[in-house]
Design a protein around this motif. Structure first.
Motif, mmCIF file in Angstrom:
data_model
loop_
_atom_site.group_PDB
_atom_site.id
_atom_site.type_symbol
_atom_site.label_atom_id
_atom_site.label_comp_id
_atom_site.label_asym_id
_atom_site.label_seq_id
_atom_site.Cartn_x
_atom_site.Cartn_y
_atom_site.Cartn_z
ATOM 1 N N CYS A 178 75.115 44.347 17.617
ATOM 2 C CA CYS A 178 74.899 43.213 18.501
ATOM 3 C C CYS A 178 75.323 41.934 17.791
ATOM 4 C CB CYS A 178 73.430 43.137 18.905
ATOM 5 S SG CYS A 178 72.300 43.221 17.520
ATOM 6 N N PRO A 196 73.889 42.758 22.894
ATOM 7 C CA PRO A 196 74.705 43.936 22.565
ATOM 8 C C PRO A 196 76.185 43.567 22.574
ATOM 9 C CG PRO A 196 73.016 44.518 24.155
ATOM 10 C CD PRO A 196 72.988 43.010 24.030
ATOM 11 N N ASN A 256 72.456 49.395 18.690
ATOM 12 C CA ASN A 256 72.229 48.097 19.324
ATOM 13 C C ASN A 256 73.306 47.673 20.313
ATOM 14 O OD1 ASN A 256 69.782 47.683 18.120
ATOM 15 N ND2 ASN A 256 70.599 46.486 16.417
ATOM 16 N N CYS A 257 74.466 48.337 20.298
ATOM 17 C CA CYS A 257 75.464 47.939 21.295
ATOM 18 C C CYS A 257 75.120 48.498 22.666
ATOM 19 C CB CYS A 257 76.881 48.309 20.857
ATOM 20 S SG CYS A 257 77.276 50.041 21.011
ATOM 21 N N SER A 258 74.209 49.474 22.727
ATOM 22 C CA SER A 258 73.779 49.947 24.046
ATOM 23 C C SER A 258 72.587 49.124 24.511
ATOM 24 C CB SER A 258 73.459 51.432 24.019
ATOM 25 O OG SER A 258 72.221 51.703 23.414
ATOM 26 N N ARG A 259 71.593 48.968 23.646
ATOM 27 C CA ARG A 259 70.502 48.024 23.908
ATOM 28 C C ARG A 259 69.938 47.623 22.565
ATOM 29 N NH1 ARG A 259 65.540 50.471 23.132
ATOM 30 N NH2 ARG A 259 65.756 52.712 22.861
ATOM 31 N N VAL A 260 69.368 46.431 22.495
ATOM 32 C CA VAL A 260 68.887 45.936 21.205
ATOM 33 C C VAL A 260 67.552 46.606 20.879
ATOM 34 C CG1 VAL A 260 68.148 43.911 19.908
ATOM 35 C CG2 VAL A 260 70.113 43.757 21.453
ATOM 36 N N HIS A 261 67.511 47.252 19.721
ATOM 37 C CA HIS A 261 66.301 47.929 19.268
ATOM 38 C C HIS A 261 65.492 46.982 18.384
ATOM 39 C CE1 HIS A 261 69.027 51.123 20.408
ATOM 40 N NE2 HIS A 261 68.042 51.994 20.386
#
Lengths: 298, 479
Positions: free
Chosen positions: A117, A251, A270-275
């Motif tokens: 991200c 992301p 994190n590019c799919s969703r920020v963890h």
């Protein structure tokens, strides 16, 4: 044209985990590319502890965690190619990769995007005032201080209390700087409770909730910010020589714009969703790597 | 003491073009710039529009120059190797009063000789711009309106002037002037020089520069305007430049789909402000007017906001001046005071106007070596794969990406520095680094390091944009 079965873009925690898992699942033709000089993504500049509990059962610093991930990767035959930028991907599964002295097209069967991200820029906030030097994102400040040995300023205001903002509040304090305040527009800190405790309370750094920056002052260098207390509407100007922003993470999957949903493309970490924590980004990537590795092993 | 034929004071868009047009003659030209780089004053920010010429009264110099300048812009941009987008513009009307204004603009434009003007019905306009707000009643379509990157244009003109023999002196501020043996003796903070002629393009300081020698005439009232920039390919981005004048008083809104694919929204008018500081009320107004015409805009896609400063010309009695103020207070002394909109459009025409008149006054011949062409910095991003590969083969630095958002390579940054960039913003103005959605967060460190190395200074001496804007306080000694 060079080719590979599995192309993984981004060698941070997610990309390395995905590569190792895909290999263990049976895929024997993996290329892991990364834009950085060294693998690890953002981890090498995270000198603080707090990584690896889920994955390795103990609390590690960013560089320690990277080293263990790389050891895991080293036991596989996945090829790692640093300093390589993915310029574009086409629907017929050809990636254009650029690095010093080389531009190449590469055909792949599957791609895992693990590009992490990026930080939201202060430019997005439409804040009034000037646009002087001395404004850094928390990640920029972290890189300059931890990896480049640089002194950024003495009187620091931090806008945003996400984990990165809290960690940098402590970092600046440990560097001998004065963190005037961490400003947060919500009613409570954005970061994890443990970071509020460890980074802010332990150092008596003022956390001012329901406040935000309305104006930036300074001609060459930032010299102050006008802050608004959102509940009362009252404003005051705080003198500072450095403004650090921790406005949240977005992301970064720019390379796959318009290709989302393609069956040959997976997003991991994190590019799919920020963890919240890196361990869970790595765990997600491991699951995806295993799944894709199995598909590609037959 | 150094002697020149012409001293051009101020290397903004106007000064750069004046020098370029003067370099068509056999003249020794010096271009004096107070700051560290060219195009860093009022030229640093504007609406970036190449106007068609409907806004000015027939017969005025502004009308005549704008129409001529617009017609010549393709050739100019080809010569200077600067991208031009002839996107066309739509002037919007949402009611009978504005309908009448558009009819008047159409009549005026046609009389000025603007080609291709068409008054569109609401339906025709919606076909061209489906995202426009409901309630439109008519629109004036100007197919010749366009947009350029103003920095690139000004810097290109300067490079071309230098290529043709003009000397650029940066960090050189004019302190005093007097006449001496029929020449102008110019005292700067870097020494004294004389010139047979002076062209004053000193932007916000142009009135004061003229007053170094002559009694006050035109006064400049600095007027700030606010702008908001949205990300490339943002939702609701129009294909044409949109111009909208609200019924109430105040500056109208212009929405510009930029050459790079962003959407630039502006502007407002706030008098007597010298600082390039955006105002909250101004930014709010720009956004409010923008959604009135483009309701689909999503301001979470904003990547930057900023203020421009325009030099509003006023007579000594305080009344505002509508025409271009081209002053000629003495022989061989020309001043461009308070040139605002359409100054970008007319920059070359104004330069050429003064060049022609000075050529007569100085009895200058044509410069047989003049070449109008300037080569831009190669841009791998815009090349097809095979050409880009060949470029990387020739110079490995074209393979190394420095700015990820805008796909700018190390070779481009180095070339920008070689051509004169001395600050992070100087690099940005030449090759577009840091103009994407991360706004330099990921490339600024690399660029400061490259500048430090190329300029032979520590990174702590590298500035964002001029003196006092050092980015890093100090570098700790390495162990």
């Amino acid at each position: 044209m060079r080719g590979c079965k599995l192309l993984i873009v981004g060698a941070g925690a997610a990309g390395i985990s995905a590569a190792a898992a895909a290999w263990d699942a049976g895929c024997r033709d993996i290329l892991l590319v990364d834009r950085g000089i060294r693998p690890g993504g953002i981890l090498p500049q995270c000198l603080h502890e707090g990584f690896g509990m889920a994955d390795f059962g103990r609390e590690l610093t960013g560089p320690e965690y990277t080293a263990l991930l790389l050891t895991r990767l080293g036991r596989t035959g996945a090829a790692l190619q640093p300093e390589t930028e993915l310029l574009s991907v086409s629907k017929d599964r050809i990636a254009v990769l650029s690095r010093r002295g080389s531009l190449e097209q590469l055909h792949f069967e599957h791609m895992i995007l693990a590009t992490g991200c990026r930080e939201k820029s202060i430019g997005a906030l439409c804040i009034a005032g000037t646009r002087p030097a001395g404004i850094f994102t928390a990640g920029q400040a972290q890189e300059r201080i931890n990896l480049r040995n640089q002194d950024l300023g003495d009187e620091i205001v931090i806008l945003g209390s996400g984990d990165l903002g809290l960690i940098m509040a402590r970092r600046f304090t440990l560097e001998g700087k004065h963190v005037i305040a961490v400003l947060e527009q919500e009613a409570q800190a954005g970061g994890m409770a443990r970071n509020v405790r460890r980074c802010i309370k332990a150092y008596s750094i003022p956390l001012r909730c329901r406040t935000t920056v309305r104006e930036i002052h300074g001609e060459g260098r930032v010299c102050g910010v006008t802050v608004e207390h959102l509940d009362s509407g009252a404003r005051e100007t705080i003198s500072c020589d450095t403004l650090v922003t921790a406005l949240g993470l977005i992301p970064d999957r720019e390379a796959a714009r318009g290709l989302e949903g393609s069956e040959w493309l997976s997003l991991a970490g994190n590019c799919s969703r920020v963890h919240d924590i890196v361990d869970s980004a790595a765990a997600e990537a491991t699951r995806i790597g295993t799944l894709i590795g199995r598909q590609l092993s037959v | 003491m150094e002697r020149f034929d012409v001293a051009v004071i101020g290397a903004g868009l106007l000064g750069c073009f004046a020098a370029r047009e003067l370099s068509r003659r056999k003249l020794d030209i010096v271009l004096l710039e107070a700051r560290e780089d060219v195009c860093t004053g009022i030229s640093r920010a504007n609406t970036a529009v190449i106007y068609p010429g409907c806004d000015h009264k027939p017969g005025t110099l502004k009308a005549e120059m704008t129409v001529r300048a617009n017609a010549g812009f393709d050739r100019l941009c080809e010569e200077l190797n600067v991208p031009l987008s002839r996107c066309g513009s739509l002037m919007l009307s949402f009611g009978p009063r504005a309908d009448a204004v558009l009819r008047e603009k159409l009549r005026q434009g046609q009389e000025n000789g603007v080609p291709g003007l068409r008054l569109l019905s609401a339906n025709e306009a919606y076909r061209m711009e489906p995202a426009l707000a409901p309630g439109l009643s008519s629109a004036l379509f100007s197919p010749t309106a366009g947009t350029v990157n103003p920095w690139q244009l000004g810097i290109a003109a300067c490079e071309n002037a230098v290529r043709n023999g003009a000397q650029l002196r940066r960090n050189t501020r004019v302190l005093a002037m007097r006449t001496e043996d029929g020449s102008y003796r110019i005292e700067t903070d870097r020494g004294v020089l004389t010139a047979r002629a002076v062209v004053n393009c000193a932007g916000l300081a142009a009135d004061r520069v003229q007053e170094l020698l002559f009694p006050p005439s035109v006064r400049i009232v600095p007027t700030a305007g606010d702008y908001v920039v949205l990300d490339q390919n943002c939702a609701g981005r129009p294909a044409h430049i949109l111009e909208y004048e609200p019924e109430k008083r105040g500056k109208g809104l212009t929405a510009v789909p930029t050459v790079k694919g962003n959407l630039l929204l502006g502007t407002t008018e706030r008098e007597n402000t010298l600082a390039y500081a955006a105002a909250e009320c101004g930014l709010d107004r720009v956004k409010a007017l923008a959604v009135r015409i483009l309701p689909g805009l999503d301001f979470s896609e904003v990547i930057r906001s900023f203020a421009a400063v325009r030099p509003n010309p006023r007579s000594p009695d305080g009344s505002s001046i509508q025409s271009f103020c081209i002053e000629h207070p003495a022989e061989r002394f020309w001043s461009l005071i308070g040139i605002k909109t359409p100054g970008l459009t007319c920059a070359r025409e104004l330069g050429s106007y003064i060049s022609d008149r000075l050529a007569t006054e100085l009895d200058a011949e044509q410069n047989p070596l003049f070449t109008p062409e300037r080569r831009g910095i190669p841009k791998p991003h815009s090349l097809p794969y095979e050409e880009r590969k060949a470029l990387v083969g020739r110079d490995p630095d074209y393979g190394e990406i420095v700015c990820f958002c805008e796909d700018v390579t190390r070779a481009e940054v180095l070339e920008a520095i070689r051509r004169g960039a001395v600050t992070v913003d100087g690099v940005k103005r030449r090759v577009g680094t840091g103009m994407g959605c991360c706004q330099g967060a990921r490339c600024e460190q690399k660029i400061t390091a490259m500048l430090a190395e190329a300029l032979g200074v520590p990174e702590s001496a590298v500035c964002k944009d001029g003196p006092g804007s050092e980015i890093v306080r100090a570098e700790h000694e390495r162990l």
